[in-house]
Every structure is written in structure tokens, then in C-alpha cells.
Design a protein around this motif. Structure first.
Motif, PDB file in Angstrom:
ATOM      1  N   ASP A 286      -6.815 -10.239  -2.589  1.00  0.00           N
ATOM      2  CA  ASP A 286      -7.589  -8.997  -2.620  1.00  0.00           C
ATOM      3  C   ASP A 286      -6.820  -7.857  -1.949  1.00  0.00           C
ATOM      4  O   ASP A 286      -6.828  -6.723  -2.421  1.00  0.00           O
ATOM      5  CB  ASP A 286      -8.927  -9.232  -1.903  1.00  0.00           C
ATOM      6  CG  ASP A 286      -9.758  -7.970  -1.801  1.00  0.00           C
ATOM      7  OD1 ASP A 286     -10.309  -7.554  -2.836  1.00  0.00           O
ATOM      8  OD2 ASP A 286      -9.819  -7.378  -0.710  1.00  0.00           O
ATOM      9  N   LEU A 287      -6.143  -8.183  -0.845  1.00  0.00           N
ATOM     10  CA  LEU A 287      -5.358  -7.166  -0.140  1.00  0.00           C
ATOM     11  C   LEU A 287      -4.229  -6.638  -1.024  1.00  0.00           C
ATOM     12  O   LEU A 287      -3.995  -5.428  -1.090  1.00  0.00           O
ATOM     13  CB  LEU A 287      -4.780  -7.751   1.154  1.00  0.00           C
ATOM     14  CG  LEU A 287      -5.763  -7.906   2.312  1.00  0.00           C
ATOM     15  CD1 LEU A 287      -5.189  -8.814   3.398  1.00  0.00           C
ATOM     16  CD2 LEU A 287      -6.118  -6.544   2.905  1.00  0.00           C
TER      17      LEU A 287
ATOM     18  N   ARG B 230      -4.070   4.950  -8.091  1.00  0.00           N
ATOM     19  CA  ARG B 230      -5.017   6.048  -7.892  1.00  0.00           C
ATOM     20  C   ARG B 230      -4.451   7.186  -7.067  1.00  0.00           C
ATOM     21  O   ARG B 230      -5.071   8.229  -6.939  1.00  0.00           O
ATOM     22  CB  ARG B 230      -6.269   5.526  -7.184  1.00  0.00           C
ATOM     23  CG  ARG B 230      -7.125   4.719  -8.107  1.00  0.00           C
ATOM     24  CD  ARG B 230      -8.333   4.222  -7.389  1.00  0.00           C
ATOM     25  NE  ARG B 230      -9.162   3.447  -8.304  1.00  0.00           N
ATOM     26  CZ  ARG B 230     -10.058   2.578  -7.918  1.00  0.00           C
ATOM     27  NH1 ARG B 230     -10.254   2.367  -6.643  1.00  0.00           N
ATOM     28  NH2 ARG B 230     -10.772   1.918  -8.784  1.00  0.00           N
TER      29      ARG B 230
ATOM     30  N   LEU C 117      -4.464   1.150  -5.269  1.00  0.00           N
ATOM     31  CA  LEU C 117      -4.348   2.439  -4.576  1.00  0.00           C
ATOM     32  C   LEU C 117      -3.113   3.204  -5.047  1.00  0.00           C
ATOM     33  O   LEU C 117      -3.126   4.433  -5.123  1.00  0.00           O
ATOM     34  CB  LEU C 117      -4.283   2.219  -3.065  1.00  0.00           C
ATOM     35  CG  LEU C 117      -5.641   1.955  -2.411  1.00  0.00           C
ATOM     36  CD1 LEU C 117      -5.473   1.338  -1.039  1.00  0.00           C
ATOM     37  CD2 LEU C 117      -6.434   3.254  -2.309  1.00  0.00           C
TER      38      LEU C 117
ATOM     39  N   TYR D 122       0.827  -1.210   0.000  1.00  0.00           N
ATOM     40  CA  TYR D 122       0.000   0.000   0.000  1.00  0.00           C
ATOM     41  C   TYR D 122       0.862   1.261   0.000  1.00  0.00           C
ATOM     42  O   TYR D 122       1.970   1.255   0.535  1.00  0.00           O
ATOM     43  CB  TYR D 122      -0.915   0.000   1.230  1.00  0.00           C
ATOM     44  CG  TYR D 122      -2.035  -1.007   1.119  1.00  0.00           C
ATOM     45  CD1 TYR D 122      -1.778  -2.376   1.271  1.00  0.00           C
ATOM     46  CD2 TYR D 122      -3.327  -0.622   0.830  1.00  0.00           C
ATOM     47  CE1 TYR D 122      -2.787  -3.311   1.149  1.00  0.00           C
ATOM     48  CE2 TYR D 122      -4.343  -1.554   0.702  1.00  0.00           C
ATOM     49  CZ  TYR D 122      -4.062  -2.893   0.856  1.00  0.00           C
ATOM     50  OH  TYR D 122      -5.064  -3.813   0.715  1.00  0.00           O
TER      51      TYR D 122
ATOM     52  N   ASP E  99      -8.809 -13.515  -0.154  1.00  0.00           N
ATOM     53  CA  ASP E  99      -8.738 -12.241   0.571  1.00  0.00           C
ATOM     54  C   ASP E  99      -7.303 -11.728   0.642  1.00  0.00           C
ATOM     55  O   ASP E  99      -7.064 -10.531   0.647  1.00  0.00           O
ATOM     56  CB  ASP E  99      -9.308 -12.402   1.973  1.00  0.00           C
ATOM     57  CG  ASP E  99     -10.807 -12.627   1.942  1.00  0.00           C
ATOM     58  OD1 ASP E  99     -11.466 -12.002   1.094  1.00  0.00           O
ATOM     59  OD2 ASP E  99     -11.305 -13.441   2.741  1.00  0.00           O
TER      60      ASP E  99
ATOM     61  N   ARG F 188      -4.069  -6.815  -4.387  1.00  0.00           N
ATOM     62  CA  ARG F 188      -4.662  -6.116  -5.538  1.00  0.00           C
ATOM     63  C   ARG F 188      -5.107  -4.713  -5.156  1.00  0.00           C
ATOM     64  O   ARG F 188      -4.848  -3.746  -5.856  1.00  0.00           O
ATOM     65  CB  ARG F 188      -5.854  -6.921  -6.067  1.00  0.00           C
ATOM     66  CG  ARG F 188      -6.460  -6.383  -7.348  1.00  0.00           C
ATOM     67  CD  ARG F 188      -7.852  -6.956  -7.556  1.00  0.00           C
ATOM     68  NE  ARG F 188      -8.714  -6.759  -6.407  1.00  0.00           N
ATOM     69  CZ  ARG F 188      -9.275  -5.604  -6.078  1.00  0.00           C
ATOM     70  NH1 ARG F 188      -9.067  -4.542  -6.836  1.00  0.00           N
ATOM     71  NH2 ARG F 188     -10.037  -5.492  -5.013  1.00  0.00           N
ATOM     72  N   ALA F 189      -5.758  -4.597  -3.994  1.00  0.00           N
ATOM     73  CA  ALA F 189      -6.244  -3.284  -3.553  1.00  0.00           C
ATOM     74  C   ALA F 189      -5.075  -2.332  -3.306  1.00  0.00           C
ATOM     75  O   ALA F 189      -5.156  -1.143  -3.630  1.00  0.00           O
ATOM     76  CB  ALA F 189      -7.077  -3.445  -2.281  1.00  0.00           C
TER      77      ALA F 189
END
Lengths: 132, 103
Positions: free
Chosen positions: A44-45, A55, A52, A12, A41, A47-48
Motif C-alpha cells: 500500500d505504501l 497526481r 502521488l 514518494y 501495508d 502503491r500510494a
């Protein structure tokens, strides 16, 4: 468990991580405790986190062209270093014709990429200045 | 936003609620990515919390956006239902006429 969660958070953006780290780790713990945490999951963590990064807003003083130019300059610099290292390594008079070709290609690549990067940087700078 | 319309919730409660009413299971990364975007846009806000499970609630702007979105969805649902009724009226035997059509 927490250490594993901390590892995932490395995907992140730093600012995001500093703001939401504790909350996201608490959520992951809740998922685990309730038996809802699955392998997907974990994906998913990751990928998110990558999403971010995409973005995350870049400060306005860096335009899109400026960022592209900066990347080109970075690539050119890497090629120059690569060229210099290979020239240095083959300074001894044992260079085979293959090695010699690689060195020549590296040098030419560095020159072309360097010139391209510099030109892109100048264009981007001019573009930025004319937009002000 | 719909989940928060009835009151503040923290991450896990939100995830369970969304799964219950929408049948969609959100991963923790997806959920928190969405929460951070909504907070950035000023549509939700965090509440003070003693522990790490921080609840969020709708802001006035979030409430307004939710109302507009629901209104748009309602229009689509009503229009779709009307057209479906008309289509059925024009095709007396749907078992024959709609065979092979895409739902």
C-alpha cells in the motif's frame, strides 16, 4: 524499522516526502506497535507513492504536448547514443552481417526517432505559443 | 472528513476510527495520500504538535463539504428506501418473484 520506512519513502515525490515523511513514518511505527502492520501495508505504501507521482501537479508552463515531446526527444537521444555506440563498437572490420544489420537498424531508428521527436517538439512549441 | 467531524485526530487514531465505524481498513499510504489531498484542497488542516503524530482537524470548507456530501447520501438512502418499500408492496411473495434477482 525506521530505515526500512525510509526506504519505502523513496517511492514518494520529493516535495511530498519532505512535508509528510515524519508523520508517515510515525504512522507506520504505530501500525507496527499495535500489530496492525501487514505485508499488504508495505504494498500500500509503494502503491500510494506511485499514485502521488501521477497526481503531482506539473508547472503550467509545461503542457501535456510539451511533456510528450520531451519524452520523445529523450527516447530519440537515447537511440542516437545507442546508434553511435554500436557504430563505434563495430568500427573494427570484424562485423558480421547480423551485427551490421543491427547497426543499420539502430542508425535508421535513431534518425527516424530523432526526426519525429524534433517535429513533435516544434509542434508542441508552436501550440504553446499560440495558446499564450 | 466524517472521522474528523467529532474533533481533531492524528493518523493512527483516524485509521482505527474509520475501521470501527465504516469497517474499512486503510493502509498507511492510502490514509496519508488522502490526508495530503484533503489538506491541499483546504478541507482539513494540521495542528501544532510536539511530536511526529500530528493531529488534523476540519476547516470550515471541510465542514461544508461534509454537510453537502451527507445531505446527498441522505437523499439517496431515502429514495432507495422508498423504492424498496414500493417494490416490496408490488411483489407480494418476494421469495418467488425475486428469486434469482441481483440484490
Amino acid at each position: 524499522v525506521r530505515r526500512r520506512g525510509e526506504r519505502v519513502l523513496r517511492w514518494y515525490p520529493r516535495a511530498w516526502r519532505e512535508r509528510y515523511r515524519d508523520e508517515l513514518l510515525a504512522l507506520v511505527e504505530d501500525y507496527r506497535e499495535s500489530g496492525r502492520f501487514r505485508f499488504r501495508d508495505r504494498l500500500d505504501l509503494v502503491r500510494a507513492g506511485l499514485q502521488l507521482h501521477r497526481r503531482t501537479k506539473v508547472p503550467s508552463r509545461f503542457s501535456q504536448r510539451g511533456r510528450v515531446a520531451a519524452r520523445l526527444v529523450g527516447c530519440a537521444a537515447a537511440l542516437v547514443v545507442f546508434g553511435a555506440v554500436t557504430v563505434d563498437a563495430t568500427a573494427a572490420p570484424v562485423a558480421s552481417s547480423t551485427t551490421h544489420s543491427i547497426v543499420i537498424a539502430g542508425e535508421r531508428g535513431a534518425v527516424v526517432a530523432g526526426a519525429g521527436g524534433a517535429a513533435a517538439y516544434v509542434i508542441a512549441r508552436r501550440s504553446n505559443n499560440s495558446n499564450k | 472528513l466524517t472521522s474528523l467531524a467529532e474533533g481533531p485526530k492524528h493518523g493512527h487514531r483516524l485509521s482505527q476510527d474509520i475501521e470501527e465505524f465504516a469497517g474499512v481498513r486503510l493502509g498507511p499510504g492510502t490514509l496519508y495520500g488522502a490526508l495530503s489531498r484533503l489538506e491541499q484542497r483546504g478541507l482539513i488542516e494540521p495542528l501544532d504538535s510536539d511530536n511526529r503524530r500530528r493531529p488534523y482537524r476540519l476547516t470550515a470548507a471541510g465542514l461544508a463539504v461534509l454537510e453537502v456530501s451527507l445531505s446527498e447520501l441522505r437523499t439517496i438512502v431515502e429514495e432507495g428506501s422508498t423504492r424498496l418499500r414500493l417494490g416490496r408492496a408490488l411483489t407480494p411473495d418476494p421469495e418467488i418473484d425475486l428469486r434469482g434477482s441481483v440484490p
